[in-house]
Design an enzyme around this catalytic site. Sequence first.
Site, PDB file in Angstrom:
ATOM      1  N   GLU A   1       0.836  -1.205   0.000  1.00 46.10           N
ATOM      2  CA  GLU A   1       0.000   0.000   0.000  1.00 46.10           C
ATOM      3  C   GLU A   1       0.871   1.255   0.000  1.00 46.10           C
ATOM      4  OE1 GLU A   1      -0.130  -2.658   1.935  1.00 46.10           O
ATOM      5  OE2 GLU A   1      -2.080  -2.946   2.886  1.00 46.10           O
TER       6      GLU A   1
ATOM      7  N   CYS B   1      -0.757   0.409   7.674  1.00 48.88           N
ATOM      8  CA  CYS B   1      -1.216   0.868   6.359  1.00 48.88           C
ATOM      9  C   CYS B   1      -2.563   1.558   6.464  1.00 48.88           C
ATOM     10  CB  CYS B   1      -1.279  -0.303   5.385  1.00 48.88           C
ATOM     11  SG  CYS B   1       0.365  -0.862   4.927  1.00 48.88           S
TER      12      CYS B   1
ATOM     13  N   ALA C   1       9.493 -35.793 -10.839  1.00 50.32           N
ATOM     14  CA  ALA C   1       9.608 -35.948 -12.289  1.00 50.32           C
ATOM     15  C   ALA C   1       9.536 -37.444 -12.573  1.00 50.32           C
ATOM     16  CB  ALA C   1      10.938 -35.377 -12.781  1.00 50.32           C
TER      17      ALA C   1
ATOM     18  N   ASP D   1      21.610 -39.685  -5.982  1.00 52.06           N
ATOM     19  CA  ASP D   1      21.774 -38.617  -6.977  1.00 52.06           C
ATOM     20  C   ASP D   1      22.836 -37.577  -6.632  1.00 52.06           C
ATOM     21  OD1 ASP D   1      19.675 -39.878  -8.129  1.00 52.06           O
ATOM     22  OD2 ASP D   1      18.180 -38.336  -7.673  1.00 52.06           O
TER      23      ASP D   1
ATOM     24  N   LEU E   1      20.864 -28.976  -5.291  1.00 53.92           N
ATOM     25  CA  LEU E   1      19.685 -28.316  -4.725  1.00 53.92           C
ATOM     26  C   LEU E   1      19.749 -26.803  -4.654  1.00 53.92           C
ATOM     27  CD1 LEU E   1      18.774 -30.790  -1.818  1.00 53.92           C
ATOM     28  CD2 LEU E   1      17.858 -30.728  -4.131  1.00 53.92           C
TER      29      LEU E   1
ATOM     30  N   ALA F   1       6.040 -40.679   3.101  1.00 55.53           N
ATOM     31  CA  ALA F   1       5.902 -40.345   4.516  1.00 55.53           C
ATOM     32  C   ALA F   1       5.160 -39.026   4.696  1.00 55.53           C
ATOM     33  CB  ALA F   1       7.290 -40.268   5.166  1.00 55.53           C
TER      34      ALA F   1
HETATM   35  C1  AOF Z   1       3.874  -7.177   4.480  1.00 55.79           C
HETATM   36  N1  AOF Z   1       3.725  -6.514   3.311  1.00 55.79           N
HETATM   37  O1  AOF Z   1       2.535  -5.351   1.838  1.00 55.79           O
HETATM   38  C2  AOF Z   1       1.483  -6.051   3.810  1.00 55.79           C
HETATM   39  C3  AOF Z   1       1.628  -6.749   5.048  1.00 55.79           C
HETATM   40  O2  AOF Z   1       6.795  -7.150   9.605  1.00 55.79           O
HETATM   41  P1  AOF Z   1       5.924  -5.998   9.206  1.00 55.79           P
HETATM   42  O3  AOF Z   1       5.874  -4.884  10.181  1.00 55.79           O
HETATM   43  O4  AOF Z   1       6.273  -5.542   7.812  1.00 55.79           O
HETATM   44  O5  AOF Z   1       4.407  -6.525   9.179  1.00 55.79           O
HETATM   45  C4  AOF Z   1       4.088  -7.687   8.506  1.00 55.79           C
HETATM   46  C5  AOF Z   1       2.589  -7.951   8.589  1.00 55.79           C
HETATM   47  O6  AOF Z   1       1.828  -6.906   8.000  1.00 55.79           O
HETATM   48  C6  AOF Z   1       2.223  -9.196   7.809  1.00 55.79           C
HETATM   49  O7  AOF Z   1       2.358 -10.334   8.580  1.00 55.79           O
HETATM   50  C7  AOF Z   1       0.778  -8.946   7.398  1.00 55.79           C
HETATM   51  O8  AOF Z   1      -0.078  -9.382   8.437  1.00 55.79           O
HETATM   52  C8  AOF Z   1       0.679  -7.415   7.303  1.00 55.79           C
HETATM   53  N2  AOF Z   1       0.584  -6.913   5.902  1.00 55.79           N
HETATM   54  N3  AOF Z   1       2.854  -7.299   5.309  1.00 55.79           N
HETATM   55  O9  AOF Z   1       4.958  -7.666   4.775  1.00 55.79           O
HETATM   56  C9  AOF Z   1       2.588  -5.950   2.921  1.00 55.79           C
HETATM   57  N4  AOF Z   1       0.324  -5.456   3.451  1.00 55.79           N
HETATM   58 ZN    ZN Z   2       0.697  -2.794   6.010  1.00 60.57          ZN
END
Ligand code: AOF
Ligand code: ZN
Length: 359
Positions: free
Chosen positions: A56, A88, A157, A203, A207, A292
């Site tokens: 946002e 936000c 695969a 293999d 990774l 598993a």
């Molecule tokens: C995000 N990106 O665009 C939106 C989020 O660790 P913070 O302070 O950045 O907060 C993370 C939380 O904010 C996330 O777990 C989610 O609930 C909310 N929205 N988070 O990282 C974003 N809009």
């Molecule tokens: Zn936010």
Amino acid sequence: MATTAEAEAMRRAIALAARGLGHTSPNPVVGCVILDADGRTVGEGWHQRAGGPHAEVHALRAAGERARGGTAVVTLEPCNHTGRTGPCTQALLEAGIARVVYAVADPTDGAAGGAATLAAAGTAVESGLLADQAAEVNEAWLTSMRFGRPFVLWKYAATLDGRSAAADGTSRWITSAASRADVHRLRAQSDAVVVGSGTLRADDPHLAVRGQGGARQPLRVVLDTKATIAPGARVLDSAAHTLVAVADDAPALRLLGAETGPGLDIPALLGELHARSVRSVLLEGGPTLAGAFLAARAVDKVVGYLAPALLGAGAPALADAGITTAIRALHLELTDVTRLGPDMRITAVPGECAPSQGS
Ligand code: AOF
Ligand code: ZN
């Protein structure tokens, strides 16, 4: 009711969110489009990395004054909390946004409540627009928040007759270069890649991610209950971090006998990875480990790469998953079928009985 312009903007916001895949963990992927009062796009943004500005905020910055009186279209409910960045909801109110349309509610205790805060401040709020598509792009994070364990994608695969190796054990290049490149895309979007010791011995896989510009390397996880890994194994090189889970590395792994699979407590392992901020796991091999995980109901999505080749003998893609009769077959729902070069990629998700924590 959402307008046509808002639905179009939400589709765009979901595509923007997808750009964050592989870069935002342990946070969600989020996209946002700002429309002015006439429904024209005036700002776009997506969450680019954990700890950075939310989607946002990027979109509001791009829109500037043109956001006033406009609509914010967001894939996830705007957050209501001060975490590493400010709420936000406040940013939207300060920018003069009149209406917010979001797809999926925020399931986390700390950040939820954004919709109510906005509505209380007089903003028109609508939820649920293209919620299924928005939830799909954010499936790893949403699964982690709901179940307290990482999202697990089992990838295999195989030939058309379902074999992942020939009778002599050789397995290289069953599928095409196009399929193998696609696997690197999956790895780049995953926080961890998991293999068992059988695959390790057969293999000697590396990774790490190759050929994906700017990709972050996933944690390589080797389930090696008996600690048989050779010091020179390619997975131990410096290309990415590697976690070798051995049986006495309790509680990550415990020798529990038949309860959850061959010597493996899968819910405990996933809980341990979750605690290390792993939100998505790519289960790469081999058939015993996949069996598993399936027996523990710990597979959220299956991606099979099928090569139009036949072997007739050799290891199957999947070993015992605790299913002994046809009526107990694990039925999946196909969500995508795509041709990749000469191969076919099939994506499917288990029905109602999964996902769960398996215990
Ligand atoms: C995000 N990106 O665009 C939106 C989020 O660790 P913070 O302070 O950045 O907060 C993370 C939380 O904010 C996330 O777990 C989610 O609930 C909310 N929205 N988070 O990282 C974003 N809009
Ligand atoms: Zn936010």
